[in-house]
Motif scaffolding. Structure first.
Motif, PDB file in Angstrom:
ATOM      1  N   ALA A  50       0.836  -1.208   0.000  1.00 56.73           N
ATOM      2  CA  ALA A  50       0.000   0.000   0.000  1.00 56.73           C
ATOM      3  C   ALA A  50       0.866   1.251   0.000  1.00 56.73           C
ATOM      4  O   ALA A  50       0.585   2.225  -0.721  1.00 56.73           O
ATOM      5  CB  ALA A  50      -0.934  -0.004   1.205  1.00 56.73           C
ATOM      6  N   GLU A  51       1.923   1.245   0.778  1.00 61.16           N
ATOM      7  CA  GLU A  51       2.820   2.401   0.817  1.00 61.16           C
ATOM      8  C   GLU A  51       3.547   2.576  -0.511  1.00 61.16           C
ATOM      9  O   GLU A  51       3.742   3.692  -0.994  1.00 61.16           O
ATOM     10  CB  GLU A  51       3.832   2.249   1.954  1.00 61.16           C
ATOM     11  CG  GLU A  51       3.245   2.414   3.345  1.00 61.16           C
ATOM     12  CD  GLU A  51       2.581   3.776   3.532  1.00 61.16           C
ATOM     13  OE1 GLU A  51       3.221   4.800   3.196  1.00 61.16           O
ATOM     14  OE2 GLU A  51       1.419   3.813   3.973  1.00 61.16           O
ATOM     15  N   LEU A  66       2.528   1.687  -3.521  1.00 68.05           N
ATOM     16  CA  LEU A  66       1.626   2.175  -4.554  1.00 68.05           C
ATOM     17  C   LEU A  66       1.419   3.685  -4.468  1.00 68.05           C
ATOM     18  O   LEU A  66       1.128   4.342  -5.478  1.00 68.05           O
ATOM     19  CB  LEU A  66       0.280   1.451  -4.471  1.00 68.05           C
ATOM     20  CG  LEU A  66       0.262   0.002  -4.977  1.00 68.05           C
ATOM     21  CD1 LEU A  66      -1.087  -0.643  -4.709  1.00 68.05           C
ATOM     22  CD2 LEU A  66       0.600  -0.084  -6.464  1.00 68.05           C
ATOM     23  N   LYS A  67       1.593   4.241  -3.280  1.00 66.17           N
ATOM     24  CA  LYS A  67       1.450   5.697  -3.125  1.00 66.17           C
ATOM     25  C   LYS A  67       2.575   6.454  -3.827  1.00 66.17           C
ATOM     26  O   LYS A  67       2.475   7.673  -4.036  1.00 66.17           O
ATOM     27  CB  LYS A  67       1.405   6.061  -1.647  1.00 66.17           C
ATOM     28  CG  LYS A  67       0.150   5.585  -0.930  1.00 66.17           C
ATOM     29  CD  LYS A  67       0.188   5.896   0.555  1.00 66.17           C
ATOM     30  CE  LYS A  67      -1.041   5.329   1.266  1.00 66.17           C
ATOM     31  NZ  LYS A  67      -0.979   5.545   2.737  1.00 66.17           N
ATOM     32  N   ASN A  68       3.639   5.747  -4.198  1.00 65.66           N
ATOM     33  CA  ASN A  68       4.726   6.401  -4.932  1.00 65.66           C
ATOM     34  C   ASN A  68       4.343   6.718  -6.370  1.00 65.66           C
ATOM     35  O   ASN A  68       5.013   7.513  -7.030  1.00 65.66           O
ATOM     36  CB  ASN A  68       5.972   5.507  -4.931  1.00 65.66           C
ATOM     37  CG  ASN A  68       6.624   5.405  -3.562  1.00 65.66           C
ATOM     38  OD1 ASN A  68       6.457   6.287  -2.721  1.00 65.66           O
ATOM     39  ND2 ASN A  68       7.359   4.329  -3.337  1.00 65.66           N
ATOM     40  N   TRP A  69       3.273   6.068  -6.871  1.00 68.79           N
ATOM     41  CA  TRP A  69       2.851   6.356  -8.239  1.00 68.79           C
ATOM     42  C   TRP A  69       2.264   7.768  -8.279  1.00 68.79           C
ATOM     43  O   TRP A  69       1.382   8.108  -7.496  1.00 68.79           O
ATOM     44  CB  TRP A  69       1.816   5.335  -8.705  1.00 68.79           C
ATOM     45  CG  TRP A  69       1.477   5.453 -10.157  1.00 68.79           C
ATOM     46  CD1 TRP A  69       0.292   5.861 -10.695  1.00 68.79           C
ATOM     47  CD2 TRP A  69       2.349   5.187 -11.265  1.00 68.79           C
ATOM     48  NE1 TRP A  69       0.360   5.854 -12.063  1.00 68.79           N
ATOM     49  CE2 TRP A  69       1.616   5.447 -12.445  1.00 68.79           C
ATOM     50  CE3 TRP A  69       3.677   4.760 -11.374  1.00 68.79           C
ATOM     51  CZ2 TRP A  69       2.171   5.288 -13.714  1.00 68.79           C
ATOM     52  CZ3 TRP A  69       4.221   4.599 -12.639  1.00 68.79           C
ATOM     53  CH2 TRP A  69       3.474   4.855 -13.799  1.00 68.79           C
ATOM     54  N   SER A  95      -3.314   9.325 -10.685  1.00 68.13           N
ATOM     55  CA  SER A  95      -4.485   8.594 -10.187  1.00 68.13           C
ATOM     56  C   SER A  95      -4.896   7.554 -11.227  1.00 68.13           C
ATOM     57  O   SER A  95      -5.511   7.885 -12.243  1.00 68.13           O
ATOM     58  CB  SER A  95      -5.640   9.563  -9.932  1.00 68.13           C
ATOM     59  OG  SER A  95      -6.782   8.868  -9.469  1.00 68.13           O
ATOM     60  N   LYS A 141      -7.718   0.137  -2.686  1.00 64.27           N
ATOM     61  CA  LYS A 141      -7.780   1.209  -1.685  1.00 64.27           C
ATOM     62  C   LYS A 141      -7.067   2.462  -2.179  1.00 64.27           C
ATOM     63  O   LYS A 141      -7.549   3.590  -1.993  1.00 64.27           O
ATOM     64  CB  LYS A 141      -7.150   0.739  -0.375  1.00 64.27           C
ATOM     65  CG  LYS A 141      -7.248   1.769   0.752  1.00 64.27           C
ATOM     66  CD  LYS A 141      -6.684   1.212   2.051  1.00 64.27           C
ATOM     67  CE  LYS A 141      -6.801   2.246   3.172  1.00 64.27           C
ATOM     68  NZ  LYS A 141      -6.242   1.736   4.459  1.00 64.27           N
ATOM     69  N   THR A 142      -5.928   2.284  -2.829  1.00 63.45           N
ATOM     70  CA  THR A 142      -5.149   3.418  -3.318  1.00 63.45           C
ATOM     71  C   THR A 142      -5.826   4.098  -4.495  1.00 63.45           C
ATOM     72  O   THR A 142      -5.801   5.331  -4.621  1.00 63.45           O
ATOM     73  CB  THR A 142      -3.740   2.958  -3.738  1.00 63.45           C
ATOM     74  OG1 THR A 142      -3.129   2.263  -2.639  1.00 63.45           O
ATOM     75  CG2 THR A 142      -2.871   4.146  -4.118  1.00 63.45           C
TER      76      THR A 142
END
Length: 550
Positions: free
Chosen positions: A138-139, A141-144, A147, A237-238
């Motif tokens: 999850a963490e 994927l936040k680097n992408w 959206s 979720k992301t």
């Protein structure tokens, strides 16, 4: 979706990309097409040659250079470099020259590009999530930075007909998403290619000094399942509402993942469902030529994996829609795997084959004997066994049928069951033929045949666009059935007269719009869409399409 999500303002505001930062952003870079005013406002003076070129001139320059390169792999690398520095120009070149460019950026060239991935690697594209990242997906994927609305994901275990290529399989999600943007106008910024790197069992790669993936044996069992589940939960979720396409997973994973998530998440498997829809559309087209009905056909598949059973399942549903009972429809579809004809009572049959393990038929070890025994009206090759449709096989089909249906759908070209020339030659020009790799027109006895690919790119871009445009919560088999009928209806009489069972590839964006509207209609009718149906579904679809221009 026809506008970039981030717009370069013609100002010097601090939040606008400037100078070299702007030139290094492929979503915003226009290269030598930046105007004099833009160069002044965006800090580009001196960073570009003084001449301002139009996009059309830039595109012609790309093609001029491309056509001087001696191999398709070198052309792939050149186009990949363009993709990395100027997305709009890359997609302009692809859209305007789809016949020439698609075989380079996707099948058949992408297979070799995956095999050479570590050697030709230039810049990272997409995300590589490895089994060492468990507990942190999850963490990560936040680097992408964008959206995502659409993810194409593979674990690299069954790349085309080439087998386990591990992290080298990234070429497939990248290629698929390029076709989403080129063929259906899904904005590049909405697209996220992902490799789940769980290792590889390919000894050659494990010993390759240029291999960029984990040098470990593949994760299996519960550890693999929990890793993929963590990814699925994190991705949803992301990126709420994201469409996830499973691509080139091995049979044992592909069926399991599709069945696990299809009723709870917006997912599909292109190797199972997309291949099924494009093959069914080809059958519908072939039957317009020979005047038969689908429910009366007998189909023999060379292959018994994702593609074969996916096609067979959709064909059974279509036969039932024509009035056949399920038992009758099932009995008209037969599978041949590496051990011979799949029949009831044979030991070691896996779950997805059992539905087609018919009783009352003695075992048959080879494909030609199966043809002579079962007398099929159609043969469909999806086993990646190059040359399996031998002259004897093709001649046998021509003896049994006035117009035999012959689909050699495996790719890349080295894995094709037969060439277009052989299909026509050994059936005396009577075959209704579709292929998985591109072939040039064939002239036989004064008649010219134009074979066309039964390529999934006719189906998945439009399906994805329809799902995204409608905000559908799920992707259903009914949507793929609608896509198959729509694709077949796009084939004109002129196409059929020259042996083409699919529309010309340059019409692909028009075809994708029609498929997307049909898919969205299903979503609205079944209450799966986000909100009520608009008055004009086609207009909604078109309003969301990306057009590559400056």
């Amino acid at each position: 979706m026809n506008r970039p999500a981030r717009v370069v303002a013609q100002s010097t505001s601090s939040d606008s990309p400037q100078g070299m930062t702007l030139l290094r952003d492929p979503l915003l870079n226009k290269g030598t097409a930046f105007t004099e005013a833009e160069r002044e406002a965006l800090g580009l003076r001196g960073l570009l040659p003084p001449c301002v070129l139009t996009m059309e001139t830039q595109a012609q320059r790309v093609l001029t250079n491309l056509r001087t390169l001696p191999t398709d792999l070198e052309k792939y690398v050149a186009l990949n470099a363009l993709h990395d520095r100027n997305e709009a120009l890359f997609f302009r070149v692809v859209v305007d020259n789809i016949d020439e460019i698609q075989p380079i950026i996707y099948t058949p060239t992408v297979g070799l590009a995956c095999q050479k991935f570590g050697l030709i690697f230039q810049r990272p594209r997409g995300m590589f999530i490895s089994s060492r990242d468990r507990g942190q997906i999850a963490e990560i994927l936040k680097n992408w930075p964008y959206s995502a609305k659409l993810i194409v994901v593979t674990d690299g275990e069954r790349i085309l007909g080439l087998g386990d290529l591990g992290a080298n399989g990234m070429g497939i999600p990248v290629g698929k998403l390029s076709l989403y943007s080129a063929c259906a106008g899904v904005h590049p910024e909405a697209c996220l290619p992902i490799v789940l790197d769980v290792g590889t069992n390919n000894e050659e790669l494990l010993n390759d000094p240029y291999y960029l993936g984990l040098r470990e044996r593949r994760l299996t069992g519960e550890a693999y399942d929990s890793f993929v589940d963590e990814f699925m939960q994190a991705a949803r979720k992301t990126f709420p509402g994201v469409l996830i396409q499973f691509e080139d997973f091995a049979n044992h994973s592909a069926f399991k993942l599709l069945h696990k998530y299809r009723d709870e998440a917006c997912v599909f498997n292109d190797d199972i469902q997309g291949t099924a829809a494009v093959a069914l559309a080809g059958l519908f087209s072939a039957l317009r030529v020979n005047g038969g009905k689908l429910k009366d056909q007998k189909i023999l598949f060379l292959g018994a994996g994702e593609a074969a059973t996916g096609i067979a399942d959709l064909v059974v549903s279509a036969m039932m829609a024509e009035g056949a009972s399920e038992a009758e429809a099932l009995r008209r579809n037969w599978l041949v795997d590496s051990r011979g004809l799949v029949v009831g009572g044979r030991e070691g049959l896996s779950g997805h084959k059992l539905r087609y393990a018919h009783t009352g038929q003695a075992p048959i070890s080879d494909f030609l004997t199966a043809i002579k025994t079962l007398k099929p009206t159609a043969i469909i090759g999806v086993a990646a066994v190059g040359g399996a449709f031998t002259p004897e096989v093709l001649e046998a089909m021509a003896e049994l049928n006035e117009q035999p249906i012959v689909f050699a759908l495996s790719n890349p070209t080295s894995k094709a069951e037969c060439s277009a020339e052989d299909a026509y030659r050994y059936t005396k020009g009577r075959a209704l033929f579709a292929c998985g790799s591109p072939y040039d027109p064939v002239t036989l006895n004064g008649r010219s045949f134009v074979p066309r690919q039964g390529n999934n790119s006719y189906i998945f871009p439009g399906v994805g666009l329809g799902v995204i445009a409608s905000g559908s919560k799920l992707v259903t088999d009914e949507m793929f059935m609608a896509a198959a009928h729509t694709l077949a209806n796009c084939v004109g009489k002129e196409d059929l007269a020259q042996g083409s069972l699919y529309p010309a590839l340059p019409r692909i964006r028009e075809v994708s719009v029609r498929i997307a509207a049909a898919v969205a209609d299903v979503a609205y009718q079944r209450g799966l869409a986000d909100g009520p149906a608009p008055n004009d579904v086609k207009a909604l679809v078109q309003s969301q399409m990306y057009e590559p221009h400056y």
